[in-house]
Design an enzyme around this catalytic site. Structure first.
Site, short mmCIF file in Angstrom:
data_model
loop_
_atom_site.label_atom_id
_atom_site.label_comp_id
_atom_site.label_asym_id
_atom_site.label_seq_id
_atom_site.Cartn_x
_atom_site.Cartn_y
_atom_site.Cartn_z
N TYR A 56 3.23 0.24 6.99
CA TYR A 56 2.76 -0.09 8.51
C TYR A 56 3.50 -1.39 8.72
O TYR A 56 3.14 -2.26 8.31
CB TYR A 56 1.39 -0.26 8.66
CG TYR A 56 0.49 0.85 8.36
CD1 TYR A 56 1.11 2.32 8.45
CD2 TYR A 56 -0.96 0.70 7.83
CE1 TYR A 56 0.19 3.24 7.95
CE2 TYR A 56 -1.69 1.77 7.69
CZ TYR A 56 -0.97 3.04 7.63
OH TYR A 56 -1.98 4.26 7.54
N HIS A 145 -0.42 7.86 -0.56
CA HIS A 145 -0.21 7.93 1.00
C HIS A 145 0.96 9.21 1.25
O HIS A 145 2.15 9.02 0.85
CB HIS A 145 0.63 6.39 1.41
CG HIS A 145 0.69 6.29 2.93
ND1 HIS A 145 1.26 5.36 3.48
CD2 HIS A 145 -0.04 7.17 3.93
CE1 HIS A 145 0.88 5.50 4.59
NE2 HIS A 145 0.14 6.51 4.90
#
Length: 328
Positions: A56, A145
């Site tokens: 992110y 992830h």
């Protein structure tokens, strides 16, 4: 705000969690003060679970979240981050000041390159780097992830390393986060994860998690955190041009969303409130994760969660064929 324990771990999360992708400049830049104010607003509303990832904003989300939480009692909140992408610095003469937003979705200077790495060494390096960016002494939950295209390494290298780190007390709970249900179900069945983070697959428009994932979690005493409850926008504001899973929504889904909206509003309930509440009725769901970039968005989500939803609303959605019979 109510808290739920993740599987058999000692980690407890609030029903509403703060998704920090947006304060990592997801799609558009967020001013640093606004990012901090969003975290502060979440705290004031009783949110005590905060989720981030190196991906992110090339670490920007982790840095901002860690800074905003610094000074708060460390045992009073839960923080999760993710492994699977490591950030390799680019040479100064190649990174420049241009933004890395088109391909990866974040409006940040391209100072690093994301590299998939689900090796044991990659897991350790990723956690060490995250701790440095966060400025914290520990991470409560670590998710693998998006290991969709890296199953072999994820199951045979990354997951065993997470299990070791949990046994050593380095992390409190471990799991995987994905936008699909099949591999998450395999994690529940074949490993000892505490929790899975499932995005977009248990919503008012997509109940595919009911087929295998949620029953598997319930049967094994594991937990599910549900993200993407608005399916990237369509369930927040169904209109022509709205997005579903980050692309333009097909007309059939737009029509379905509008039909759901008509039912919820007929009971005096905003569609967004119904979308936020829906996953929480399942016994395996520990909480919902909502990405927010401003104090107003945080306060809005908290207010929606406090609304009462009449049982008749769900009954009518089932009667209209808009929810599966076993879906709520």
């Amino acid at each position: 705000m109510r808290r739920n324990r993740l599987g058999s771990s000692a980690v407890e999360v609030t029903e509403l969690s703060f998704g920090a992708a947006a304060i990592g400049n997801l799609f558009t830049a967020v001013e640093p003060a606004r990012a901090t104010a969003a975290v502060d607003a979440a705290w004031d509303e009783g949110v005590r679970y905060f989720d981030t990832a190196p991906h992110y904003g090339l670490g920007l989300s982790e840095r901002r979240l860690g800074e905003a939480l610094r000074g708060r009692p460390r045992d009073s909140y839960v923080l999760s981050t993710k492994v699977g992408r490591v950030l390799d610095p680019l040479p100064a003469d190649t990174s420049g000041g241009h933004c890395d937003g088109l391909s990866e979705g974040f409006a940040v200077p391209a100072t690093h390159r994301r590299r998939w790495d689900f090796s044991a060494d990659g897991v350790r390096r990723s956690i060490e780097d995250s701790l440095e960016r966060l400025g914290l002494d520990r991470i409560d939950i670590v998710y693998l992830h998006d290991p969709d295209d890296h199953a072999e390494a994820a199951f045979h290298e990354a997951y065993p390393e997470l299990e070791k780190l949990r046994a050593q007390g380095v992390v409190g709970a471990i799991g995987a986060g994905m936008n699909q249900t099949a591999m998450l179900t395999r994690f529940l069945r074949d490993t000892d994860v505490d929790v899975v983070l499932c995005a977009g697959r248990y919503t008012l428009l997509d109940q595919s998690a009911l087929t295998g994932l949620l029953p598997e979690a319930a049967a094994r005493g594991r937990s599910v955190v549900v993200g993407g409850v608005f399916n990237s926008g369509l369930l927040a504001d169904p209109r022509p041009g709205a997005t579903y899973d980050y692309t333009a929504a097909p007309l059939s889904l737009l029509d379905r969303a509008l039909r759901i909206k008509a039912v919820t509003e007929g009971h005096g309930v905003p569609l967004r409130a119904a979308a936020l509440h829906y996953p929480l009725a399942h016994p395996a769901v520990a909480g919902v994760l909502v990405g927010t970039r401003s104090p107003d968005e945080v306060r809005d989500a908290a207010a929606l969660l406090r609304r009462e939803i009449p049982d008749q609303l769900w009954d009518e959605l089932r009667a209209e064929g808009l929810l599966t019979e076993n879906g709520h």
